[in-house]
Motif scaffolding. Structure first.
Motif, short mmCIF file in Angstrom:
data_model
loop_
_atom_site.label_atom_id
_atom_site.label_comp_id
_atom_site.label_asym_id
_atom_site.label_seq_id
_atom_site.Cartn_x
_atom_site.Cartn_y
_atom_site.Cartn_z
N THR A 73 7.06 -12.91 4.34
CA THR A 73 8.28 -12.88 4.73
C THR A 73 8.72 -11.44 4.97
O THR A 73 8.93 -10.34 3.55
CB THR A 73 9.15 -13.84 4.06
OG1 THR A 73 8.95 -15.09 3.97
CG2 THR A 73 10.80 -13.44 4.43
N ARG A 74 9.45 -10.51 6.18
CA ARG A 74 9.69 -9.65 6.24
C ARG A 74 11.20 -9.12 5.46
O ARG A 74 12.27 -10.81 5.92
CB ARG A 74 9.41 -9.06 7.90
CG ARG A 74 8.74 -9.43 8.65
CD ARG A 74 8.44 -9.35 9.48
NE ARG A 74 7.44 -9.15 10.30
CZ ARG A 74 6.40 -9.86 10.90
NH1 ARG A 74 6.44 -11.22 10.45
NH2 ARG A 74 4.98 -9.89 11.30
N PRO A 75 11.76 -8.02 5.27
CA PRO A 75 12.40 -7.98 4.79
C PRO A 75 13.80 -8.03 5.72
O PRO A 75 13.38 -8.77 7.33
CB PRO A 75 12.47 -6.56 4.19
CG PRO A 75 10.51 -6.12 3.64
CD PRO A 75 10.15 -6.73 4.71
N ARG A 76 14.88 -8.15 5.39
CA ARG A 76 15.56 -8.90 6.23
C ARG A 76 16.72 -7.28 6.37
O ARG A 76 16.59 -6.55 5.47
CB ARG A 76 17.16 -9.70 5.89
CG ARG A 76 16.51 -11.11 5.70
CD ARG A 76 17.08 -11.90 4.49
NE ARG A 76 17.01 -11.66 3.43
CZ ARG A 76 17.67 -12.21 2.36
NH1 ARG A 76 18.04 -13.75 2.80
NH2 ARG A 76 18.06 -11.58 0.89
N PRO A 115 19.37 -14.02 -7.76
CA PRO A 115 18.51 -13.17 -6.71
C PRO A 115 19.28 -11.82 -6.90
O PRO A 115 20.40 -13.51 -6.24
CB PRO A 115 17.40 -13.32 -5.56
CG PRO A 115 18.02 -14.84 -4.89
CD PRO A 115 18.46 -15.19 -6.11
N PRO A 116 19.60 -10.95 -6.86
CA PRO A 116 20.23 -9.49 -6.46
C PRO A 116 20.28 -9.59 -5.22
O PRO A 116 19.48 -10.04 -4.67
CB PRO A 116 19.84 -8.67 -7.73
CG PRO A 116 18.93 -9.00 -8.65
CD PRO A 116 18.03 -10.35 -7.54
N ALA A 117 21.32 -8.74 -4.28
CA ALA A 117 21.61 -8.84 -3.50
C ALA A 117 21.09 -8.02 -2.52
O ALA A 117 20.41 -6.56 -3.81
CB ALA A 117 22.94 -8.74 -2.85
N ARG A 118 20.47 -7.77 -1.53
CA ARG A 118 19.31 -6.83 -0.94
C ARG A 118 20.30 -5.53 -0.78
O ARG A 118 21.30 -5.98 -0.19
CB ARG A 118 19.28 -7.74 1.00
CG ARG A 118 18.62 -6.68 1.87
CD ARG A 118 18.66 -7.01 2.91
NE ARG A 118 18.22 -6.09 3.66
CZ ARG A 118 18.76 -4.87 4.71
NH1 ARG A 118 20.32 -4.71 3.96
NH2 ARG A 118 18.67 -4.24 5.45
N ARG A 119 19.34 -4.32 -1.14
CA ARG A 119 20.02 -3.03 -0.71
C ARG A 119 18.96 -1.79 -0.50
O ARG A 119 18.56 -2.11 -0.69
CB ARG A 119 20.78 -3.17 -2.70
CG ARG A 119 19.69 -2.40 -3.24
CD ARG A 119 20.57 -2.07 -4.37
NE ARG A 119 19.51 -1.29 -5.52
CZ ARG A 119 18.46 -1.56 -6.44
NH1 ARG A 119 19.33 -3.38 -6.10
NH2 ARG A 119 18.51 -1.13 -7.31
#
Length: 212
Positions: A73-76, A115-119
């Motif tokens: 799965t790719r980064p969003r 999971p932490p938020a994407r950053r």
């Protein structure tokens, strides 16, 4: 009539077995590593400890359950160097690497973790620094296993490293009860088989009764 009922039963059992096997297909829970090429992601051919990105490069990490690199799965989200490193000015003797850190979804999280938020972060490092060096500079603590596999970014997840899991496994909050069938088939699948067996049996009995 009997032959038709047996055919229906056989087909149903085959479909049910196929569904059970699909549900039991395995993947691995791990951090995948990506290079940004123009407007798309490509699976990195080198690990973070061997990759030496150039100034202005964008790289990403995604935590998810995947079967292999083709299934990963790719980064969003957006991933533009000019945006990520807008507040990190260039400096002589240094290079800037834009990093996208996607910690994934609750469905991919290990049991008991969120999971932490994407950053996104901009790492300013020495010219010969690897991606692992850049990551350590802005997203520590990192955790590796004995084979140098990246296990955790910014301490997530707290434990585990590339463990095998059932593909499509539900998160810990929605797992099946402890008395679920040991063969891995869901309650719905088992109930479906039972229903088909009952119906097929009834059809056979009715056909025999008519003949009698």
């Amino acid at each position: 009539m009997i032959r038709r009922a047996l055919a229906v039963l056989s087909a149903a059992l085959v479909l049910t077995a196929g569904a059970a096997q699909a549900a039991q297909a395995t993947g691995y829970r791990y951090w995948s590593f990506w290079d940004r090429d123009g407007g798309s992601w490509s699976y990195a051919t080198l690990g973070p400890s061997l990759s030496r990105p150039d100034d202005g490069d964008v790289q990403g990490f995604r935590f998810a359950v995947s079967e292999d690199s083709k299934d990963a799965t790719r980064p969003r989200g957006a991933a533009e160097f000019s945006v990520i490193c807008a507040r990190t000015p260039a400096q002589d003797g240094k290079k800037r690497i834009a990093l996208v850190l996607d910690f994934g979804t609750a469905a991919d999280a290990p049991s008991g973790e969120r999971p932490p938020a994407r950053r996104t972060v901009c790492a300013r490092v020495d010219p010969d620094a690897t991606t692992a060096d850049a990551l350590a500079a802005v997203a520590g603590p990192l955790r590796y296993d004995s084979n140098a596999l990246l296990c955790a970014i910014d301490g997530y997840p707290r434990k585990g490293c590339g463990e095998q899991v059932a593909k499509g496994e539900k998160p810990a909050a929605a797992t099946e009860p402890e008395d679920a069938p040991e063969d891995g088939a869901s309650v719905g699948l088992v109930a479906g088989v039972a229903a088909v067996v009952v119906l097929a049996g009834a059809a056979i009995w009715q056909a025999r009764r008519r003949r009698g």
